[in-house]
Motif scaffolding. Sequence first.
Motif, PDB file in Angstrom:
ATOM      1  N   GLY A  89     -11.620  -4.502 -12.561  1.00  0.00           N
ATOM      2  CA  GLY A  89     -10.447  -4.836 -13.487  1.00  0.00           C
ATOM      3  C   GLY A  89      -9.744  -3.446 -13.811  1.00  0.00           C
ATOM      4  N   VAL A  90      -9.670  -2.559 -13.005  1.00  0.00           N
ATOM      5  CA  VAL A  90      -9.031  -1.116 -13.427  1.00  0.00           C
ATOM      6  C   VAL A  90      -7.734  -1.802 -13.435  1.00  0.00           C
ATOM      7  CG1 VAL A  90      -8.135   0.903 -12.493  1.00  0.00           C
ATOM      8  CG2 VAL A  90     -10.478   0.356 -12.665  1.00  0.00           C
ATOM      9  N   ASP A  91      -6.594  -1.156 -14.354  1.00  0.00           N
ATOM     10  CA  ASP A  91      -5.373  -1.707 -14.613  1.00  0.00           C
ATOM     11  C   ASP A  91      -4.397  -1.083 -13.561  1.00  0.00           C
ATOM     12  OD1 ASP A  91      -5.404  -3.107 -17.182  1.00  0.00           O
ATOM     13  OD2 ASP A  91      -6.583  -1.272 -17.779  1.00  0.00           O
ATOM     14  N   ALA A  92      -4.751   0.180 -13.011  1.00  0.00           N
ATOM     15  CA  ALA A  92      -3.635   0.710 -11.955  1.00  0.00           C
ATOM     16  C   ALA A  92      -4.360   1.732 -11.296  1.00  0.00           C
ATOM     17  CB  ALA A  92      -2.471   1.180 -12.665  1.00  0.00           C
ATOM     18  N   LEU A  93      -3.684   2.219 -10.019  1.00  0.00           N
ATOM     19  CA  LEU A  93      -4.269   3.144  -9.295  1.00  0.00           C
ATOM     20  C   LEU A  93      -3.334   4.215  -9.253  1.00  0.00           C
ATOM     21  CD1 LEU A  93      -5.812   1.352  -5.978  1.00  0.00           C
ATOM     22  CD2 LEU A  93      -7.030   2.084  -7.989  1.00  0.00           C
ATOM     23  N   ILE A  94      -3.601   5.462  -9.470  1.00  0.00           N
ATOM     24  CA  ILE A  94      -2.629   6.442  -9.103  1.00  0.00           C
ATOM     25  C   ILE A  94      -3.094   7.119  -7.747  1.00  0.00           C
ATOM     26  CG2 ILE A  94      -1.774   8.922  -9.805  1.00  0.00           C
ATOM     27  CD1 ILE A  94      -3.251   7.999 -12.733  1.00  0.00           C
ATOM     28  N   MET A  95      -1.991   6.954  -6.876  1.00  0.00           N
ATOM     29  CA  MET A  95      -2.334   7.529  -5.340  1.00  0.00           C
ATOM     30  C   MET A  95      -1.292   8.292  -4.985  1.00  0.00           C
ATOM     31  SD  MET A  95      -3.518   3.896  -3.996  1.00  0.00           S
ATOM     32  CE  MET A  95      -4.451   4.780  -2.553  1.00  0.00           C
ATOM     33  N   GLN A  96      -1.843   9.272  -4.011  1.00  0.00           N
ATOM     34  CA  GLN A  96      -0.762  10.599  -3.011  1.00  0.00           C
ATOM     35  C   GLN A  96      -0.802  10.099  -1.822  1.00  0.00           C
ATOM     36  OE1 GLN A  96      -2.343  14.348  -2.778  1.00  0.00           O
ATOM     37  NE2 GLN A  96      -0.568  15.109  -1.863  1.00  0.00           N
ATOM     38  N   ASP A  97      -2.120   9.642  -1.085  1.00  0.00           N
ATOM     39  CA  ASP A  97      -1.971   9.490   0.517  1.00  0.00           C
ATOM     40  C   ASP A  97      -1.210   8.330   0.697  1.00  0.00           C
ATOM     41  OD1 ASP A  97      -3.407   8.773   2.909  1.00  0.00           O
ATOM     42  OD2 ASP A  97      -4.061  10.367   2.847  1.00  0.00           O
ATOM     43  N   MET A  98      -0.343   8.435   1.624  1.00  0.00           N
ATOM     44  CA  MET A  98       0.536   7.232   2.185  1.00  0.00           C
ATOM     45  C   MET A  98      -0.487   6.272   2.966  1.00  0.00           C
ATOM     46  SD  MET A  98       3.556   7.127   0.881  1.00  0.00           S
ATOM     47  CE  MET A  98       4.822   7.922   0.249  1.00  0.00           C
ATOM     48  N   GLY A  99      -1.239   6.668   3.685  1.00  0.00           N
ATOM     49  CA  GLY A  99      -2.209   6.025   4.455  1.00  0.00           C
ATOM     50  C   GLY A  99      -3.023   5.067   3.539  1.00  0.00           C
ATOM     51  N   LEU A 100      -3.657   5.307   2.701  1.00  0.00           N
ATOM     52  CA  LEU A 100      -4.316   4.623   1.505  1.00  0.00           C
ATOM     53  C   LEU A 100      -3.414   3.706   0.976  1.00  0.00           C
ATOM     54  CD1 LEU A 100      -6.936   6.920  -0.271  1.00  0.00           C
ATOM     55  CD2 LEU A 100      -7.247   5.160   1.337  1.00  0.00           C
ATOM     56  N   VAL A 101      -2.277   4.122   0.292  1.00  0.00           N
ATOM     57  CA  VAL A 101      -1.340   3.262  -0.152  1.00  0.00           C
ATOM     58  C   VAL A 101      -0.933   2.220   0.509  1.00  0.00           C
ATOM     59  CG1 VAL A 101       1.157   3.173  -1.010  1.00  0.00           C
ATOM     60  CG2 VAL A 101      -0.436   5.159  -1.690  1.00  0.00           C
ATOM     61  N   SER A 102      -0.820   2.457   1.961  1.00  0.00           N
ATOM     62  CA  SER A 102      -0.544   1.106   2.824  1.00  0.00           C
ATOM     63  C   SER A 102      -1.678   0.157   3.008  1.00  0.00           C
ATOM     64  CB  SER A 102      -0.082   1.879   4.073  1.00  0.00           C
ATOM     65  OG  SER A 102       1.134   2.540   4.077  1.00  0.00           O
ATOM     66  N   LEU A 103      -2.853   0.944   2.864  1.00  0.00           N
ATOM     67  CA  LEU A 103      -4.038  -0.031   3.250  1.00  0.00           C
ATOM     68  C   LEU A 103      -4.186  -0.824   1.917  1.00  0.00           C
ATOM     69  CD1 LEU A 103      -6.654   2.288   4.840  1.00  0.00           C
ATOM     70  CD2 LEU A 103      -5.483   0.342   5.792  1.00  0.00           C
ATOM     71  N   VAL A 104      -4.096  -0.300   0.635  1.00  0.00           N
ATOM     72  CA  VAL A 104      -4.014  -0.965  -0.722  1.00  0.00           C
ATOM     73  C   VAL A 104      -3.164  -2.102  -0.883  1.00  0.00           C
ATOM     74  CG1 VAL A 104      -4.286  -0.865  -3.103  1.00  0.00           C
ATOM     75  CG2 VAL A 104      -5.208   1.010  -1.861  1.00  0.00           C
ATOM     76  N   ARG A 105      -1.939  -1.769  -0.372  1.00  0.00           N
ATOM     77  CA  ARG A 105      -1.026  -2.808  -0.433  1.00  0.00           C
ATOM     78  C   ARG A 105      -1.306  -4.247   0.319  1.00  0.00           C
ATOM     79  NH1 ARG A 105       0.506  -1.684  -4.434  1.00  0.00           N
ATOM     80  NH2 ARG A 105      -0.503  -3.563  -4.480  1.00  0.00           N
TER      81      ARG A 105
END
Length: 688
Positions: A89-105
């Motif tokens: 239940g972490v409230d948010a992720l702070i991300m840079q990598d566009m590949g990871l962002v796409s996978l998490v979405r």
Amino acid sequence: MSGLEILAPAGGVDSVFPAVRAGADAIYLGASSFSARSSAHNFDKEQLLQTVQYCHKNGVAVHLACNTLVHDDEIKKAMELIEYACSIGVDALIMQDMGLVSLVRKSAPDMPIHGSTQMSVHTPAGVEHLHKLGLTRAVLSRELSKKEIEEIVRNSPIELEVFVHGALCMSVSGQCFFSAMLGSRSGNRGACAQPCRLPFCVKGGNGHDLSLKDLSIIEHLRELRDMGIASAKIEGRMKRPEYVAAAVAACRQSLDEGKVSPELYEKLGAVFSRSGFTQGYYEGKLGYDMFGIRSKENVQAADNSVFASIHELYKNERQHIPVDMKLSISENRESMLTVSDGDGNNITVNGAVPEKALKVALDDEKCRKSLSKTGGTPYYLRNAEFEIEKGLTLPMSSLNALRTQALDRLSECREKIRPVAFSAVETECDNGVSQVRSKNYRVRFADDDISDDFLDSELIYVPCSLSDEKLNRLLDRGFAVAVEIPRAMFGKEKIIYEQLKRAKSVGINEVLANNIGAVEMAKSLDMDIHGGFGLNLTNTESFKWARAQGLMSAEVSFELTLDQIAHLGNILPLGIISYGRLPLMLTRNCPLQNDGKGCKGCEKVHTIRDRKGIDFPVSCASGTGIEILNSVPLSLADRQREIRGVEFQVLRFSVENSVEKGENLKLFLDKKTPKNSFTRGLYYRGVE
């Protein structure tokens, strides 16, 4: 809440209590991997779980920083960490990598994602792009002025986060390759060795001309809140707990009371500063006054008495969560207390059966006094309701036990894990190896000094600021022309947009984009986009993102090795920089101004010298940013047979004269070793 979140750093568990008790609304932290502060203590899985529970009990959100660039062979491990973060239940992720962002979405569509400052977002278009990707917040670049922040806020469809206190990197975050090139420790992967804090000198400077003072705009928190900023971020995951507590307390005081007491501000400066603090970027006042170092006096300012006084700031739990209570006492029935916290949690507990009062019966006031004793908890009594039959009594110990039991149960409820749904998706990694076609080369120029020797180039990149006359002349000579959007566009987005429209009007429809804001701007004009190294694309999934945005091709990050590049997925045409002085920093503050005499102008290339006597060129890009270039150029002219998995190579000219440009083109075409000093960059040694 005040409307502006105070976001505190926690480099380890010893900073969590100070942050929460001093008044933070949220904390951000890193796990043992994929954090942009890998040298911080960081959190293992058990510590992360306990921190989430403690913070949630105290009404504090937890943002997990997964803000490094990852390689293909690390994707699986990174997604396992994110799956765990969702499970607790972490409230948010702070991300840079566009590949990871796409996978998490795709894997966790309900998990809020905040675009890290490592994404170099500093324009309305950059924020708009994050919104379209499904991100909920953008952490803006630290170099923005108040006026520029206001412009972004007016056009922002998502939350914005601004750094308000802490260290300032000389480089725009996400665009620094100094540590990587000098020692294979990548700032984009959380391993920065901070070479900028070492002696670098320009003529007339102080000898530390890449070292800025720490930022502090804490006194402007109400201004930021009224502007519409969602979060005030404190830098400092590498700092000690006392620093965290002092910074949070100062922010809390500024927001709640409108000012910070001189005593607290003095403690804040004593616990850590570099020749004091600066508001230069926010005020739009760049130059000499922004530079500073960690002096002997700065170090000695924080003595034991300072630390002892700061400890008082977080000695006790902060009672800031209002609760409503209802006490029911009736004859021959167990006493009953209901507690609610306003967050949807309602707890009812039963206690002792009351007795007939022989002398003094219970009354509302006596009961209120007992229920108000919430010390040692994050709660305070807001409203109390009493249903007490006349003539009854209970020992105060029973009332106290009832209150304690109810608040303990409430805490258990608030600590309960509320996982975010996660469903793993397939990833694509190794898709084989293809040989580079040696004739497919592109050339990037910093000006229009281009000879006909380059007519065989597949594409030439020139500044989008070139005049219509110069662009037309290049087209008339037979060049395939694309215009380069500056990596730094602070406050200049509208001007650059008009420059792109003008390029289209003369028949140029291709652009080189090194920033996601530039990608969004070019898309809005329906131009053909080629991604540059500044996008920091390091894995197959990130190239899927590029393809999804309509990019025609993309340069691979020069922090990858040739072997890593060779095994990237065959997603879209890829290229590498095979010649050029690699830009080690993109800065907004010019180191040449640290002599106190102001801007030197752009008529010639200047240099900055390190402690070993090595000179690094400093190149100004017409008011849109300063590049500090490597001391020697990169060259793979004689190693082209070892380059696999890409379809084109880029020759990147920056400070070369006409003769040097021609000589290096010939070396490249003849596949010969350069005679002068050069580097292979990171293509063989890689980065941490």
